[in-house]
Design a protein around this motif. Sequence first.
Motif, PDB file in Angstrom:
ATOM      1  N   VAL B  66     -32.583  16.798   8.478  1.00 52.97           N
ATOM      2  CA  VAL B  66     -32.157  16.152   7.239  1.00 52.97           C
ATOM      3  C   VAL B  66     -31.555  14.784   7.545  1.00 52.97           C
ATOM      4  O   VAL B  66     -30.613  14.675   8.330  1.00 52.97           O
ATOM      5  N   PHE B  67     -32.127  13.745   6.974  1.00 52.12           N
ATOM      6  CA  PHE B  67     -31.572  12.407   7.129  1.00 52.12           C
ATOM      7  C   PHE B  67     -31.754  11.695   5.788  1.00 52.12           C
ATOM      8  O   PHE B  67     -32.642  10.875   5.612  1.00 52.12           O
ATOM      9  N   ASP B  68     -30.936  12.114   4.804  1.00 50.84           N
ATOM     10  CA  ASP B  68     -31.107  11.621   3.442  1.00 50.84           C
ATOM     11  C   ASP B  68     -30.162  10.478   3.135  1.00 50.84           C
ATOM     12  O   ASP B  68     -28.976  10.533   3.462  1.00 50.84           O
ATOM     13  N   PHE B  69     -30.700   9.465   2.502  1.00 53.36           N
ATOM     14  CA  PHE B  69     -29.870   8.333   2.102  1.00 53.36           C
ATOM     15  C   PHE B  69     -28.937   8.766   0.980  1.00 53.36           C
ATOM     16  O   PHE B  69     -29.369   9.302  -0.028  1.00 53.36           O
ATOM     17  N   VAL B  70     -27.633   8.554   1.174  1.00 47.72           N
ATOM     18  CA  VAL B  70     -26.688   8.929   0.125  1.00 47.72           C
ATOM     19  C   VAL B  70     -25.831   7.742  -0.305  1.00 47.72           C
ATOM     20  O   VAL B  70     -24.822   7.908  -0.985  1.00 47.72           O
ATOM     21  N   GLY B  71     -26.224   6.553   0.111  1.00 49.67           N
ATOM     22  CA  GLY B  71     -25.445   5.376  -0.276  1.00 49.67           C
ATOM     23  C   GLY B  71     -24.035   5.467   0.269  1.00 49.67           C
ATOM     24  O   GLY B  71     -23.834   5.777   1.438  1.00 49.67           O
ATOM     25  N   LEU B  72     -23.080   5.210  -0.619  1.00 48.53           N
ATOM     26  CA  LEU B  72     -21.688   5.246  -0.176  1.00 48.53           C
ATOM     27  C   LEU B  72     -21.093   6.652  -0.279  1.00 48.53           C
ATOM     28  O   LEU B  72     -19.874   6.819  -0.219  1.00 48.53           O
ATOM     29  N   GLY B  73     -21.975   7.645  -0.423  1.00 48.06           N
ATOM     30  CA  GLY B  73     -21.516   9.022  -0.605  1.00 48.06           C
ATOM     31  C   GLY B  73     -20.501   9.489   0.428  1.00 48.06           C
ATOM     32  O   GLY B  73     -19.478  10.083   0.082  1.00 48.06           O
ATOM     33  N   ASN B  74     -20.798   9.210   1.701  1.00 50.34           N
ATOM     34  CA  ASN B  74     -19.881   9.641   2.754  1.00 50.34           C
ATOM     35  C   ASN B  74     -18.507   8.985   2.601  1.00 50.34           C
ATOM     36  O   ASN B  74     -17.480   9.614   2.837  1.00 50.34           O
ATOM     37  N   TYR B  75     -18.532   7.705   2.197  1.00 48.20           N
ATOM     38  CA  TYR B  75     -17.265   6.982   2.047  1.00 48.20           C
ATOM     39  C   TYR B  75     -16.460   7.562   0.881  1.00 48.20           C
ATOM     40  O   TYR B  75     -15.241   7.689   0.970  1.00 48.20           O
ATOM     41  N   LEU B  76     -17.179   7.896  -0.206  1.00 50.04           N
ATOM     42  CA  LEU B  76     -16.481   8.471  -1.357  1.00 50.04           C
ATOM     43  C   LEU B  76     -15.883   9.819  -0.981  1.00 50.04           C
ATOM     44  O   LEU B  76     -14.726  10.109  -1.291  1.00 50.04           O
ATOM     45  N   GLU B  77     -16.688  10.609  -0.256  1.00 44.01           N
ATOM     46  CA  GLU B  77     -16.207  11.921   0.171  1.00 44.01           C
ATOM     47  C   GLU B  77     -14.941  11.768   1.010  1.00 44.01           C
ATOM     48  O   GLU B  77     -13.955  12.487   0.832  1.00 44.01           O
ATOM     49  N   LEU B  78     -15.008  10.777   1.888  1.00 48.58           N
ATOM     50  CA  LEU B  78     -13.880  10.519   2.787  1.00 48.58           C
ATOM     51  C   LEU B  78     -12.628  10.096   2.006  1.00 48.58           C
ATOM     52  O   LEU B  78     -11.538  10.632   2.216  1.00 48.58           O
ATOM     53  N   LEU B  79     -12.827   9.165   1.070  1.00 50.76           N
ATOM     54  CA  LEU B  79     -11.662   8.657   0.333  1.00 50.76           C
ATOM     55  C   LEU B  79     -11.057   9.715  -0.579  1.00 50.76           C
ATOM     56  O   LEU B  79      -9.891   9.626  -0.947  1.00 50.76           O
ATOM     57  N   GLU B  80     -11.855  10.724  -0.927  1.00 50.89           N
ATOM     58  CA  GLU B  80     -11.326  11.772  -1.793  1.00 50.89           C
ATOM     59  C   GLU B  80     -10.690  12.913  -1.003  1.00 50.89           C
ATOM     60  O   GLU B  80     -10.012  13.757  -1.575  1.00 50.89           O
ATOM     61  N   SER B  81     -10.931  12.922   0.316  1.00 51.38           N
ATOM     62  CA  SER B  81     -10.415  14.069   1.071  1.00 51.38           C
ATOM     63  C   SER B  81      -8.987  13.803   1.539  1.00 51.38           C
ATOM     64  O   SER B  81      -8.678  12.725   2.036  1.00 51.38           O
ATOM     65  N   PRO B  82      -8.115  14.802   1.360  1.00 46.84           N
ATOM     66  CA  PRO B  82      -6.730  14.644   1.817  1.00 46.84           C
ATOM     67  C   PRO B  82      -6.663  14.470   3.327  1.00 46.84           C
ATOM     68  O   PRO B  82      -5.729  13.860   3.845  1.00 46.84           O
ATOM     69  N   GLU B  83      -7.664  14.978   4.028  1.00 45.20           N
ATOM     70  CA  GLU B  83      -7.665  14.854   5.491  1.00 45.20           C
ATOM     71  C   GLU B  83      -7.665  13.391   5.932  1.00 45.20           C
ATOM     72  O   GLU B  83      -6.990  13.017   6.885  1.00 45.20           O
ATOM     73  N   PHE B  84      -8.455  12.580   5.224  1.00 47.26           N
ATOM     74  CA  PHE B  84      -8.513  11.161   5.571  1.00 47.26           C
ATOM     75  C   PHE B  84      -7.142  10.523   5.409  1.00 47.26           C
ATOM     76  O   PHE B  84      -6.662   9.810   6.296  1.00 47.26           O
ATOM     77  N   TRP B  85      -6.502  10.795   4.258  1.00 50.02           N
ATOM     78  CA  TRP B  85      -5.215  10.143   3.988  1.00 50.02           C
ATOM     79  C   TRP B  85      -4.147  10.635   4.945  1.00 50.02           C
ATOM     80  O   TRP B  85      -3.283   9.876   5.364  1.00 50.02           O
ATOM     81  N   SER B  86      -4.236  11.914   5.301  1.00 49.33           N
ATOM     82  CA  SER B  86      -3.291  12.448   6.282  1.00 49.33           C
ATOM     83  C   SER B  86      -3.482  11.749   7.637  1.00 49.33           C
ATOM     84  O   SER B  86      -2.527  11.316   8.274  1.00 49.33           O
ATOM     85  N   ALA B  87      -4.758  11.628   8.046  1.00 53.49           N
ATOM     86  CA  ALA B  87      -5.038  10.983   9.330  1.00 53.49           C
ATOM     87  C   ALA B  87      -4.607   9.517   9.307  1.00 53.49           C
ATOM     88  O   ALA B  87      -4.051   9.002  10.282  1.00 53.49           O
ATOM     89  N   LEU B  88      -4.835   8.856   8.164  1.00 51.99           N
ATOM     90  CA  LEU B  88      -4.443   7.449   8.051  1.00 51.99           C
ATOM     91  C   LEU B  88      -2.928   7.315   8.184  1.00 51.99           C
ATOM     92  O   LEU B  88      -2.419   6.461   8.909  1.00 51.99           O
ATOM     93  N   TRP B  89      -2.221   8.207   7.489  1.00 52.40           N
ATOM     94  CA  TRP B  89      -0.758   8.153   7.519  1.00 52.40           C
ATOM     95  C   TRP B  89      -0.227   8.399   8.930  1.00 52.40           C
ATOM     96  O   TRP B  89       0.662   7.697   9.406  1.00 52.40           O
ATOM     97  N   ILE B  90      -0.837   9.397   9.623  1.00 54.79           N
ATOM     98  CA  ILE B  90      -0.398   9.689  10.992  1.00 54.79           C
ATOM     99  C   ILE B  90      -0.700   8.506  11.914  1.00 54.79           C
ATOM    100  O   ILE B  90       0.102   8.156  12.780  1.00 54.79           O
ATOM    101  N   THR B  91      -1.853   7.856  11.681  1.00 54.32           N
ATOM    102  CA  THR B  91      -2.174   6.670  12.474  1.00 54.32           C
ATOM    103  C   THR B  91      -1.121   5.586  12.274  1.00 54.32           C
ATOM    104  O   THR B  91      -0.683   4.938  13.228  1.00 54.32           O
ATOM    105  N   VAL B  92      -0.720   5.383  11.006  1.00 51.16           N
ATOM    106  CA  VAL B  92       0.282   4.354  10.714  1.00 51.16           C
ATOM    107  C   VAL B  92       1.607   4.692  11.403  1.00 51.16           C
ATOM    108  O   VAL B  92       2.212   3.851  12.080  1.00 51.16           O
ATOM    109  N   GLU B  93       2.030   5.950  11.251  1.00 47.10           N
ATOM    110  CA  GLU B  93       3.281   6.388  11.898  1.00 47.10           C
ATOM    111  C   GLU B  93       3.223   6.164  13.408  1.00 47.10           C
ATOM    112  O   GLU B  93       4.118   5.569  14.000  1.00 47.10           O
ATOM    113  N   TYR B  94       2.138   6.675  13.988  1.00 45.55           N
ATOM    114  CA  TYR B  94       1.964   6.605  15.437  1.00 45.55           C
ATOM    115  C   TYR B  94       1.968   5.145  15.908  1.00 45.55           C
ATOM    116  O   TYR B  94       2.676   4.779  16.845  1.00 45.55           O
TER     117      TYR B  94
END
Lengths: 299, 314
Positions: B66-94
Amino acid sequence: MTEVIAQSHMRHWRQDVRLIALMLGGALVTVYILAPFCWLLLSSFMHEQDALSVPPHWIPKNPTLSNYLSFFNPSETRAVVGSRAIEQTLPGMLNSFIAAVGTAVVNLVLGTLAGYSLARFKFRGRGALLGIYLGSRMLPGIALIVPLYLTIKAFGLLDHLVALIATYVTFTLPFTIWLLKNYFQAIPRSLEEAALIDGCTWLQMMVKVLLPTALPGLIAAAMFAFMTAWNDYLFAVILTSTTASKTMPVVVAGFATDVTTERTLMATSGVLAIIPPLVLAFLFQRLIVQGLTSGAVKD
Amino acid sequence: MTVLSGIKVKGRERRRGAGQVGYDRPRFALLLNAPAMIAIFLLAGYPIVYSAVISLHKYNLKRPRVFDFVGLGNYLELLESPEFWSALWITVEYTLLVVSLVVVLGIGIALLLNRHFPGRGIVRTLILVPWAIPPVVNGMMWQWIYDSKVGALNGLLKSLHIITEYRGWLSEPTSALLALVFADVWNMVPLAVIILLAALQRIPGELYDAGRVDGASSFQLFRYVTFPWLAQALLLVLILQTMSAIRSFDVIYVLTAGGPGTATTTLTWKTYLTTFDSLDFGLGNAYAYMVSIITLGLALIYFRILYRRGDFET
């Protein structure tokens, strides 16, 4: 009269206090720098049961070289624990060495050519080139690792040292170019011109005149490239899989994440991995300082 | 041959006062850059574009067909996931913790080593030790020191009666992050010291004499003499440290593997997990791109500041 003497006493006393405070600070810094490293070093000379004692014995009771020797004889006594990593240590050292030296050499050749042109010529696209070199230095390795993996896989070069060297060259070259550019710029042009007027070709001039003059810069550049290649873990762990190309950091990480490993062996492999960069750092101390600060401090 | 004559012409030009040599040698200059450019395009330029392409597709190695074009789908998924924001926050702290500690310790040690005292030369040499240690070995060394059952840190603190019982420094979220920060700082401080010390050594002594004659206090001397001379080097330390903290990978891999839980899962580590653990190359590359964008954005800001100050030379 007595007042003057008292005052000078006071001043001496103050100076002494200041000196003692400075030395104390120096001692504190030394302890901070050395204590963790010394603990690793001491552990590597301990028997496993001494290293695991609670409270710790800071000084090994009966120091031993057996940890170091077991790397040369992996099939012997302690084959049960951490044996895979033991077997991989010496090949890992060799692979790291080849990768690091290869990276340094290719860096010098490519870096000299590009660095020289940027130092000496004004041409269209010079600014763009400088920007590209600088920008590619900023790219985080993690961002490139997947396509790099796929590309190298497509070339059939996974688990080959060549792939590692090529990768390291790409990531160290921008710094090498900047460093050498600065070195070349500091060398007076009259030197080259004299050689050219004397009938040297450009290549002869480079080899006989410019490069010997820039030797400290070349050594510094080679050393930084060597160290980057020697230290890398991210690319090595993705691009290598067997002793054919596994480098020392991968082996050490293997030790560290394996709970069955003997801790003293792990410490010993760490010490082995530190030796080459440490020797280089002490040998070329002044060049490191110059290299790290070139471009950082304006003349 | 043409090369040679070209360079001779340059020499003459310079004597005429043009000041710029090699005006007429653009081809030669580009030729000299070709090998480096090829290497960089092949192994950095092409991958970064390739990576962008992958990040726009659904691509998971668990279902490699499977190699389907999803446009910015991955980015939207990422921005909506709490995991991303948690990782971003930990990066900032660190990053904030590492950078500020490195700067404070770096300035302190550099100021100390700039003074005269017996043994200074030895300390200046020894400062290179942490710098020479590969990050993986650094992580392994601290793992051994932090060990919850037999570690040297526990042993030391207990014998000093600071703690009564051995602790698992790496098994509790806050102490794990701090332990990680401390290990990375130890590895990074020497670079800051070397750069700052070199800058300090360039400050003319007369400035301090003049200041003292005018009755300036030590603090005023630092504020009005030392600091301005240090500013450029300090900025460089900030750039280098921020970049390296955001990229921190080796030491996390060995020391905490992002844990406990996600307490030390930075963006870089999250990128690695998504890509090589979940084998989700599409989303993983979207993560990787976020890291790149943040790094490059910060780099641009820093360089603008350098450029404005007139410190940036080509």
